[in-house]
Design a protein around this motif. Sequence first.
Motif, PDB file in Angstrom:
ATOM      1  N   ARG A  30      25.831  -3.993  47.183  1.00 40.85           N
ATOM      2  CA  ARG A  30      26.595  -5.584  47.111  1.00 40.85           C
ATOM      3  C   ARG A  30      25.818  -6.371  45.874  1.00 40.85           C
ATOM      4  O   ARG A  30      26.563  -6.685  45.013  1.00 40.85           O
ATOM      5  CB  ARG A  30      26.218  -6.390  48.533  1.00 40.85           C
ATOM      6  CG  ARG A  30      26.646  -7.634  48.592  1.00 40.85           C
ATOM      7  CD  ARG A  30      28.148  -8.009  47.981  1.00 40.85           C
ATOM      8  NE  ARG A  30      28.966  -6.939  48.197  1.00 40.85           N
ATOM      9  CZ  ARG A  30      30.145  -7.135  47.410  1.00 40.85           C
ATOM     10  NH1 ARG A  30      30.241  -7.835  46.551  1.00 40.85           N
ATOM     11  NH2 ARG A  30      31.110  -5.876  47.587  1.00 40.85           N
ATOM     12  N   LEU A  31      24.658  -6.040  45.773  1.00 41.18           N
ATOM     13  CA  LEU A  31      23.729  -6.573  44.661  1.00 41.18           C
ATOM     14  C   LEU A  31      24.417  -6.301  43.294  1.00 41.18           C
ATOM     15  O   LEU A  31      24.693  -6.951  42.371  1.00 41.18           O
ATOM     16  CB  LEU A  31      22.218  -6.638  44.596  1.00 41.18           C
ATOM     17  CG  LEU A  31      21.586  -7.531  45.768  1.00 41.18           C
ATOM     18  CD1 LEU A  31      20.035  -6.978  45.901  1.00 41.18           C
ATOM     19  CD2 LEU A  31      21.609  -8.906  45.198  1.00 41.18           C
ATOM     20  N   ALA A  32      24.382  -4.715  43.347  1.00 43.55           N
ATOM     21  CA  ALA A  32      24.865  -4.175  41.953  1.00 43.55           C
ATOM     22  C   ALA A  32      26.228  -4.584  41.725  1.00 43.55           C
ATOM     23  O   ALA A  32      26.634  -4.708  40.595  1.00 43.55           O
ATOM     24  CB  ALA A  32      24.495  -2.617  41.944  1.00 43.55           C
ATOM     25  N   ALA A  33      27.100  -4.733  42.746  1.00 44.35           N
ATOM     26  CA  ALA A  33      28.464  -4.867  42.445  1.00 44.35           C
ATOM     27  C   ALA A  33      28.732  -6.433  42.025  1.00 44.35           C
ATOM     28  O   ALA A  33      29.640  -6.639  41.280  1.00 44.35           O
ATOM     29  CB  ALA A  33      29.252  -4.703  43.666  1.00 44.35           C
ATOM     30  N   ASP A  34      27.735  -7.321  42.199  1.00 39.41           N
ATOM     31  CA  ASP A  34      28.083  -8.910  41.770  1.00 39.41           C
ATOM     32  C   ASP A  34      27.069  -9.227  40.768  1.00 39.41           C
ATOM     33  O   ASP A  34      27.110 -10.378  40.273  1.00 39.41           O
ATOM     34  CB  ASP A  34      27.680  -9.537  42.949  1.00 39.41           C
ATOM     35  CG  ASP A  34      28.644  -9.290  44.252  1.00 39.41           C
ATOM     36  OD1 ASP A  34      29.802  -8.907  43.873  1.00 39.41           O
ATOM     37  OD2 ASP A  34      28.256  -9.814  45.354  1.00 39.41           O
ATOM     38  N   HIS A  35      25.953  -8.402  40.147  1.00 40.44           N
ATOM     39  CA  HIS A  35      25.105  -8.770  39.037  1.00 40.44           C
ATOM     40  C   HIS A  35      25.070  -7.619  38.038  1.00 40.44           C
ATOM     41  O   HIS A  35      25.368  -6.834  38.333  1.00 40.44           O
ATOM     42  CB  HIS A  35      23.881  -9.172  39.775  1.00 40.44           C
ATOM     43  CG  HIS A  35      23.897 -10.403  40.750  1.00 40.44           C
ATOM     44  ND1 HIS A  35      24.304 -10.006  42.285  1.00 40.44           N
ATOM     45  CD2 HIS A  35      23.977 -11.770  40.567  1.00 40.44           C
ATOM     46  CE1 HIS A  35      24.390 -11.112  42.741  1.00 40.44           C
ATOM     47  NE2 HIS A  35      23.865 -12.104  41.754  1.00 40.44           N
ATOM     48  N   ASP A  36      24.370  -8.094  36.891  1.00 39.18           N
ATOM     49  CA  ASP A  36      24.067  -7.288  35.713  1.00 39.18           C
ATOM     50  C   ASP A  36      22.657  -6.757  36.229  1.00 39.18           C
ATOM     51  O   ASP A  36      22.457  -5.636  35.666  1.00 39.18           O
ATOM     52  CB  ASP A  36      24.150  -7.946  34.534  1.00 39.18           C
ATOM     53  CG  ASP A  36      25.576  -8.401  34.236  1.00 39.18           C
ATOM     54  OD1 ASP A  36      26.645  -7.805  34.444  1.00 39.18           O
ATOM     55  OD2 ASP A  36      25.645  -9.569  33.543  1.00 39.18           O
ATOM     56  N   TYR A  37      21.787  -7.751  36.720  1.00 33.76           N
ATOM     57  CA  TYR A  37      20.344  -7.255  36.945  1.00 33.76           C
ATOM     58  C   TYR A  37      20.033  -7.939  38.196  1.00 33.76           C
ATOM     59  O   TYR A  37      20.411  -8.938  38.885  1.00 33.76           O
ATOM     60  CB  TYR A  37      19.635  -7.730  35.999  1.00 33.76           C
ATOM     61  CG  TYR A  37      19.721  -7.339  34.566  1.00 33.76           C
ATOM     62  CD1 TYR A  37      18.928  -6.036  33.889  1.00 33.76           C
ATOM     63  CD2 TYR A  37      20.515  -7.935  33.370  1.00 33.76           C
ATOM     64  CE1 TYR A  37      19.276  -5.457  32.886  1.00 33.76           C
ATOM     65  CE2 TYR A  37      20.753  -7.374  32.324  1.00 33.76           C
ATOM     66  CZ  TYR A  37      20.058  -6.286  31.955  1.00 33.76           C
ATOM     67  OH  TYR A  37      20.425  -5.445  30.718  1.00 33.76           O
ATOM     68  N   VAL A  38      19.022  -7.305  38.795  1.00 34.24           N
ATOM     69  CA  VAL A  38      18.281  -7.776  40.150  1.00 34.24           C
ATOM     70  C   VAL A  38      16.640  -8.039  39.873  1.00 34.24           C
ATOM     71  O   VAL A  38      16.192  -6.879  39.321  1.00 34.24           O
ATOM     72  CB  VAL A  38      18.654  -6.859  41.281  1.00 34.24           C
ATOM     73  CG1 VAL A  38      18.002  -7.485  42.596  1.00 34.24           C
ATOM     74  CG2 VAL A  38      20.084  -6.915  41.529  1.00 34.24           C
TER      75      VAL A  38
END
Length: 186
Positions: A30-38
């Motif tokens: 979910r994080l990867a689908a919504d952002h460029d970096y974490v």
Amino acid sequence: MTDTTTGSDRYFDFELDNVGAGSATLTSERLAADHDYVLAVLLRNHYCPLCRDLVSRLADHYGEFATRGTAVVPVLPDIRERALVWHRRYELPFPMLADPTDDGVDDDRRDAPPDEFDAFAPFQRTIPSLPGVVLFECVEDRLRIVSRHGGPKPQDVPTIDALVDRIDVHRDDGTVDVGDGVRADG
């Protein structure tokens, strides 16, 4: 949790309880689908004043990360209820994850504070002292490890400006630094 290596790419997958902004459970997908970096911020323990200050400063500067497509995700090696205290106290604009090791945890309480992660344990072992941070690039709904930061003392955690600069440098040169100064073309 999975930490797989394919060529020079290292990926990390997880699903953890979230007490902060967003759904009750947060996944790496979910994080990867919504952002460029974490930017995963590994906290030492519930009582650490240095960690509390760092999370508070990250909340104050969250806009700098958001404009760079970067999710800020503090991870506490403790039970959900203690992580919830942080979210309530600091009114965090981002997720707050609970990732306790199974040792010493009984239902909803922790008897002894081993301060060890479960899913994020591989990173805890490579960062000399917490708090520390792990920067991931989001690639095809997966988190690819870019770099780990922390030093021999808890005070060695990078500053907010240094973290923002690290994201900018990676965006500009596309390199991957998986720790200990080892770099690979991204």
